[in-house]
Design a protein around this motif. Structure first.
Motif, PDB file in Angstrom:
ATOM      1  N   ILE A  65       0.838  -1.210   0.000  1.00  0.00           N
ATOM      2  CA  ILE A  65       0.000   0.000   0.000  1.00  0.00           C
ATOM      3  C   ILE A  65       0.870   1.256   0.000  1.00  0.00           C
ATOM      4  O   ILE A  65       0.572   2.232  -0.702  1.00  0.00           O
ATOM      5  CB  ILE A  65      -0.977  -0.030   1.188  1.00  0.00           C
ATOM      6  N   LEU A  66       1.947   1.244   0.792  1.00  0.00           N
ATOM      7  CA  LEU A  66       2.856   2.397   0.791  1.00  0.00           C
ATOM      8  C   LEU A  66       3.454   2.630  -0.592  1.00  0.00           C
ATOM      9  O   LEU A  66       3.550   3.774  -1.053  1.00  0.00           O
ATOM     10  CB  LEU A  66       3.989   2.181   1.804  1.00  0.00           C
ATOM     11  N   ILE A  67       3.854   1.560  -1.253  1.00  0.00           N
ATOM     12  CA  ILE A  67       4.420   1.700  -2.603  1.00  0.00           C
ATOM     13  C   ILE A  67       3.366   2.250  -3.559  1.00  0.00           C
ATOM     14  O   ILE A  67       3.656   3.149  -4.368  1.00  0.00           O
ATOM     15  CB  ILE A  67       4.964   0.343  -3.093  1.00  0.00           C
ATOM     16  N   ALA A  68       2.143   1.755  -3.469  1.00  0.00           N
ATOM     17  CA  ALA A  68       1.080   2.217  -4.373  1.00  0.00           C
ATOM     18  C   ALA A  68       0.740   3.684  -4.129  1.00  0.00           C
ATOM     19  O   ALA A  68       0.604   4.464  -5.080  1.00  0.00           O
ATOM     20  CB  ALA A  68      -0.157   1.348  -4.194  1.00  0.00           C
ATOM     21  N   VAL A  69       0.613   4.076  -2.869  1.00  0.00           N
ATOM     22  CA  VAL A  69       0.288   5.479  -2.562  1.00  0.00           C
ATOM     23  C   VAL A  69       1.428   6.390  -3.004  1.00  0.00           C
ATOM     24  O   VAL A  69       1.209   7.475  -3.562  1.00  0.00           O
ATOM     25  CB  VAL A  69      -0.023   5.647  -1.056  1.00  0.00           C
ATOM     26  N   GLY A  70       2.662   5.950  -2.774  1.00  0.00           N
ATOM     27  CA  GLY A  70       3.810   6.744  -3.217  1.00  0.00           C
ATOM     28  C   GLY A  70       3.851   6.903  -4.728  1.00  0.00           C
ATOM     29  O   GLY A  70       4.147   7.988  -5.240  1.00  0.00           O
TER      30      GLY A  70
ATOM     31  N   ILE B 119       1.277   6.778  -6.745  1.00  0.00           N
ATOM     32  CA  ILE B 119       0.173   7.667  -7.129  1.00  0.00           C
ATOM     33  C   ILE B 119       0.556   9.120  -6.889  1.00  0.00           C
ATOM     34  O   ILE B 119       0.328   9.994  -7.739  1.00  0.00           O
ATOM     35  CB  ILE B 119      -1.110   7.286  -6.368  1.00  0.00           C
ATOM     36  N   LEU B 120       1.142   9.402  -5.733  1.00  0.00           N
ATOM     37  CA  LEU B 120       1.540  10.791  -5.450  1.00  0.00           C
ATOM     38  C   LEU B 120       2.621  11.274  -6.409  1.00  0.00           C
ATOM     39  O   LEU B 120       2.638  12.443  -6.797  1.00  0.00           O
ATOM     40  CB  LEU B 120       2.038  10.915  -4.007  1.00  0.00           C
ATOM     41  N   THR B 121       3.528  10.392  -6.792  1.00  0.00           N
ATOM     42  CA  THR B 121       4.633  10.821  -7.646  1.00  0.00           C
ATOM     43  C   THR B 121       4.218  10.956  -9.104  1.00  0.00           C
ATOM     44  O   THR B 121       4.539  11.950  -9.759  1.00  0.00           O
ATOM     45  CB  THR B 121       5.797   9.804  -7.543  1.00  0.00           C
ATOM     46  N   PHE B 122       3.496   9.952  -9.624  1.00  0.00           N
ATOM     47  CA  PHE B 122       3.277   9.906 -11.062  1.00  0.00           C
ATOM     48  C   PHE B 122       1.880  10.319 -11.512  1.00  0.00           C
ATOM     49  O   PHE B 122       1.698  10.693 -12.667  1.00  0.00           O
ATOM     50  CB  PHE B 122       3.556   8.481 -11.573  1.00  0.00           C
ATOM     51  N   ALA B 123       0.886  10.262 -10.648  1.00  0.00           N
ATOM     52  CA  ALA B 123      -0.487  10.452 -11.119  1.00  0.00           C
ATOM     53  C   ALA B 123      -1.140  11.739 -10.630  1.00  0.00           C
ATOM     54  O   ALA B 123      -2.299  11.983 -10.956  1.00  0.00           O
ATOM     55  CB  ALA B 123      -1.347   9.258 -10.694  1.00  0.00           C
ATOM     56  N   THR B 124      -0.464  12.518  -9.856  1.00  0.00           N
ATOM     57  CA  THR B 124      -1.090  13.757  -9.374  1.00  0.00           C
ATOM     58  C   THR B 124      -0.349  14.966  -9.924  1.00  0.00           C
ATOM     59  O   THR B 124       0.853  14.929 -10.186  1.00  0.00           O
ATOM     60  CB  THR B 124      -1.090  13.821  -7.835  1.00  0.00           C
TER      61      THR B 124
ATOM     62  N   VAL C 197       7.486  13.349  -1.429  1.00  0.00           N
ATOM     63  CA  VAL C 197       6.756  12.524  -0.461  1.00  0.00           C
ATOM     64  C   VAL C 197       6.436  11.160  -1.074  1.00  0.00           C
ATOM     65  O   VAL C 197       6.577  10.117  -0.427  1.00  0.00           O
ATOM     66  CB  VAL C 197       5.464  13.245   0.009  1.00  0.00           C
ATOM     67  N   GLY C 198       6.039  11.133  -2.339  1.00  0.00           N
ATOM     68  CA  GLY C 198       5.747   9.879  -3.014  1.00  0.00           C
ATOM     69  C   GLY C 198       6.970   8.992  -3.153  1.00  0.00           C
ATOM     70  O   GLY C 198       6.907   7.786  -2.937  1.00  0.00           O
ATOM     71  N   VAL C 199       8.095   9.594  -3.498  1.00  0.00           N
ATOM     72  CA  VAL C 199       9.336   8.819  -3.617  1.00  0.00           C
ATOM     73  C   VAL C 199       9.742   8.252  -2.263  1.00  0.00           C
ATOM     74  O   VAL C 199      10.155   7.093  -2.162  1.00  0.00           O
ATOM     75  CB  VAL C 199      10.462   9.693  -4.227  1.00  0.00           C
TER      76      VAL C 199
END
Length: 76
Positions: free
Chosen positions: A8-13, A15-20, A32-34
């Motif tokens: 989940i941490l990898i997925a949220v990271g 999403i924050l890095t590449f999809a927002t 923060v995503g990285v």
């Protein structure tokens, strides 16, 4: 934290890095995503190394043979 939490941490990271494309003042969401992805990867490697140590092969128990000695009278 289990394996699911690390994923989940990898997925949220990711999403924050590449999809927002949000921009918050004082917070770099890409960083923060990285960081979340790195922490998740460290957790996965730690979890897998601990799980590998727990998988110890136990040899099957040895069977104990009990001989029953019957009393026989000698033939006369």
């Amino acid at each position: 934290m289990g394996l699911g939490g690390c994923i989940i941490l990898i997925a949220v990271g990711a999403i924050l890095t590449f999809a927002t494309d949000w921009h918050m003042q004082g917070v770099n969401l890409d960083l923060v995503g990285v960081i979340l992805m790195i922490v998740g990867l460290i957790g996965v490697t730690t979890f897998s190394s601990i799980a590998r140590r727990r998988r110890v092969v136990v040899p099957p128990p040895t069977t104990t043979v009990v001989e029953d000695h019957q009393r026989r009278e000698p033939p006369y």
